[in-house]
Design a protein around this motif. Sequence first.
Motif, PDB file in Angstrom:
ATOM      1  N   GLU A   1       1.028  -1.144   0.435  1.00 22.36           N
ATOM      2  CA  GLU A   1      -0.292  -0.373   0.180  1.00 22.36           C
ATOM      3  C   GLU A   1       1.022   1.458  -0.125  1.00 22.36           C
ATOM      4  OE1 GLU A   1      -4.162   0.984   2.282  1.00 22.36           O
ATOM      5  OE2 GLU A   1      -2.072   1.511   3.619  1.00 22.36           O
ATOM      6  N   ILE A   2       0.478   2.524  -1.000  1.00 22.96           N
ATOM      7  CA  ILE A   2       0.986   3.229  -1.183  1.00 22.96           C
ATOM      8  C   ILE A   2      -0.231   4.720  -1.049  1.00 22.96           C
ATOM      9  CG2 ILE A   2       2.229   5.099  -2.485  1.00 22.96           C
ATOM     10  CD1 ILE A   2       3.632   2.228  -3.654  1.00 22.96           C
ATOM     11  N   ILE A   3       0.816   5.364  -0.049  1.00 19.99           N
ATOM     12  CA  ILE A   3      -0.317   6.175   0.320  1.00 19.99           C
ATOM     13  C   ILE A   3       0.215   7.768  -0.237  1.00 19.99           C
ATOM     14  CG2 ILE A   3      -1.411   7.818   1.716  1.00 19.99           C
ATOM     15  CD1 ILE A   3      -2.408   5.137   1.763  1.00 19.99           C
TER      16      ILE A   3
ATOM     17  N   ALA B   1       6.303   8.650  -2.505  1.00 21.41           N
ATOM     18  CA  ALA B   1       5.932   8.075  -1.639  1.00 21.41           C
ATOM     19  C   ALA B   1       6.185   5.993  -1.523  1.00 21.41           C
ATOM     20  CB  ALA B   1       4.449   8.184  -1.981  1.00 21.41           C
ATOM     21  N   THR B   2       6.717   6.254  -3.349  1.00 15.04           N
ATOM     22  CA  THR B   2       6.862   4.899  -3.667  1.00 15.04           C
ATOM     23  C   THR B   2       8.853   4.892  -3.026  1.00 15.04           C
ATOM     24  OG1 THR B   2       5.664   4.439  -5.485  1.00 15.04           O
ATOM     25  CG2 THR B   2       7.862   3.583  -5.254  1.00 15.04           C
ATOM     26  N   LYS B   3       9.142   5.579  -2.852  1.00 14.76           N
ATOM     27  CA  LYS B   3      10.976   5.876  -2.590  1.00 14.76           C
ATOM     28  C   LYS B   3      10.942   6.041  -1.304  1.00 14.76           C
ATOM     29  CE  LYS B   3      13.285   8.608  -6.714  1.00 14.76           C
ATOM     30  NZ  LYS B   3      13.442   9.610  -6.979  1.00 14.76           N
TER      31      LYS B   3
ATOM     32  N   LYS C   1      12.107  -1.626  -6.039  1.00 18.43           N
ATOM     33  CA  LYS C   1      12.607  -1.643  -6.906  1.00 18.43           C
ATOM     34  C   LYS C   1      12.774  -1.179  -8.017  1.00 18.43           C
ATOM     35  CE  LYS C   1      18.237  -2.832  -7.556  1.00 18.43           C
ATOM     36  NZ  LYS C   1      18.842  -3.678  -7.440  1.00 18.43           N
ATOM     37  N   TYR C   2      11.851  -2.621  -8.457  1.00 16.18           N
ATOM     38  CA  TYR C   2      11.680  -3.040 -10.031  1.00 16.18           C
ATOM     39  C   TYR C   2      10.975  -1.886 -10.341  1.00 16.18           C
ATOM     40  CZ  TYR C   2       9.727  -4.707 -14.240  1.00 16.18           C
ATOM     41  OH  TYR C   2       9.065  -5.305 -15.349  1.00 16.18           O
ATOM     42  N   PHE C   3       9.263  -1.570  -9.592  1.00 17.48           N
ATOM     43  CA  PHE C   3       8.987  -0.962 -10.411  1.00 17.48           C
ATOM     44  C   PHE C   3       9.504   0.867 -10.389  1.00 17.48           C
ATOM     45  CE2 PHE C   3       5.085   2.932  -8.487  1.00 17.48           C
ATOM     46  CZ  PHE C   3       4.778   2.808  -9.533  1.00 17.48           C
ATOM     47  N   LEU C   4      10.661   1.296  -8.975  1.00 14.86           N
ATOM     48  CA  LEU C   4      11.398   2.779  -9.941  1.00 14.86           C
ATOM     49  C   LEU C   4      12.165   2.708 -10.608  1.00 14.86           C
ATOM     50  CD1 LEU C   4      12.140   3.151  -5.503  1.00 14.86           C
ATOM     51  CD2 LEU C   4      10.672   4.569  -7.513  1.00 14.86           C
TER      52      LEU C   4
ATOM     53  N   LYS D   1      -5.285   6.031  -2.266  1.00 12.61           N
ATOM     54  CA  LYS D   1      -4.462   5.362  -1.723  1.00 12.61           C
ATOM     55  C   LYS D   1      -3.972   3.894  -3.378  1.00 12.61           C
ATOM     56  CE  LYS D   1      -6.222   0.482   0.075  1.00 12.61           C
ATOM     57  NZ  LYS D   1      -6.950   0.233   1.687  1.00 12.61           N
ATOM     58  N   VAL D   2      -2.511   3.829  -3.116  1.00 13.27           N
ATOM     59  CA  VAL D   2      -2.823   2.858  -4.319  1.00 13.27           C
ATOM     60  C   VAL D   2      -1.728   1.701  -3.459  1.00 13.27           C
ATOM     61  CG1 VAL D   2      -0.833   2.843  -6.336  1.00 13.27           C
ATOM     62  CG2 VAL D   2      -1.707   5.464  -5.678  1.00 13.27           C
ATOM     63  N   ILE D   3      -2.006   0.120  -4.831  1.00  9.24           N
ATOM     64  CA  ILE D   3      -2.426  -0.664  -4.299  1.00  9.24           C
ATOM     65  C   ILE D   3      -0.678  -1.167  -4.835  1.00  9.24           C
ATOM     66  CG2 ILE D   3      -2.926  -3.420  -3.928  1.00  9.24           C
ATOM     67  CD1 ILE D   3      -3.042  -1.032  -1.139  1.00  9.24           C
ATOM     68  N   LEU D   4       0.400  -1.572  -4.913  1.00 10.71           N
ATOM     69  CA  LEU D   4       1.304  -2.055  -6.067  1.00 10.71           C
ATOM     70  C   LEU D   4       0.815  -4.243  -5.891  1.00 10.71           C
ATOM     71  CD1 LEU D   4       3.219  -1.469  -7.856  1.00 10.71           C
ATOM     72  CD2 LEU D   4       5.549  -0.980  -6.562  1.00 10.71           C
ATOM     73  N   VAL D   5       0.828  -4.503  -6.889  1.00 10.50           N
ATOM     74  CA  VAL D   5       0.842  -6.074  -6.477  1.00 10.50           C
ATOM     75  C   VAL D   5       2.295  -6.461  -7.182  1.00 10.50           C
ATOM     76  CG1 VAL D   5      -0.416  -8.065  -7.013  1.00 10.50           C
ATOM     77  CG2 VAL D   5      -1.850  -5.339  -6.727  1.00 10.50           C
ATOM     78  N   VAL D   6       2.633  -7.078  -5.916  1.00  7.94           N
ATOM     79  CA  VAL D   6       4.155  -7.942  -6.675  1.00  7.94           C
ATOM     80  C   VAL D   6       3.116  -8.755  -7.396  1.00  7.94           C
ATOM     81  CG1 VAL D   6       6.574  -8.530  -6.352  1.00  7.94           C
ATOM     82  CG2 VAL D   6       5.264  -6.412  -5.203  1.00  7.94           C
ATOM     83  N   LYS D   7       3.642  -9.510  -8.296  1.00  9.57           N
ATOM     84  CA  LYS D   7       3.224 -10.846  -8.922  1.00  9.57           C
ATOM     85  C   LYS D   7       4.339 -11.444  -9.235  1.00  9.57           C
ATOM     86  CE  LYS D   7      -2.105  -9.806 -10.542  1.00  9.57           C
ATOM     87  NZ  LYS D   7      -2.187  -9.985 -11.359  1.00  9.57           N
ATOM     88  N   GLU D   8       5.543 -12.484  -8.739  1.00 12.74           N
ATOM     89  CA  GLU D   8       6.353 -13.343  -8.913  1.00 12.74           C
ATOM     90  C   GLU D   8       6.706 -13.285  -9.796  1.00 12.74           C
ATOM     91  OE1 GLU D   8       7.513 -16.079  -5.705  1.00 12.74           O
ATOM     92  OE2 GLU D   8       6.497 -15.042  -4.295  1.00 12.74           O
TER      93      GLU D   8
END
Length: 92
Positions: free
Chosen positions: A4-6, A15-17, A45-48, A70-77
Amino acid sequence: MEIEIILDKHCIEGATKAKYNQAVSDYFKSNGDVDLLEKTIEGLKYFLEKADFRELRHMYPVLDANTNAKVILVVKESEGLMLCFENKELCF
């Protein structure tokens, strides 16, 4: 895994950093589940590295600073990342 990133004080990039830096700090302080922190750090890191933040802010003003979005970053392996906000899903 979901991160979750607000966007209360920073845009999506800032906000990601901040989230990334906090995860790295927690990792080295051993604050929390090390495996989860490693996955979180890798995903952020990948997103950045891959996201064009200027373009994201231009196309989606809600991703700019002070929106309280409210942002959700979903990491799918095996499938990369997905950014979810306001019923939108962007894949990276």
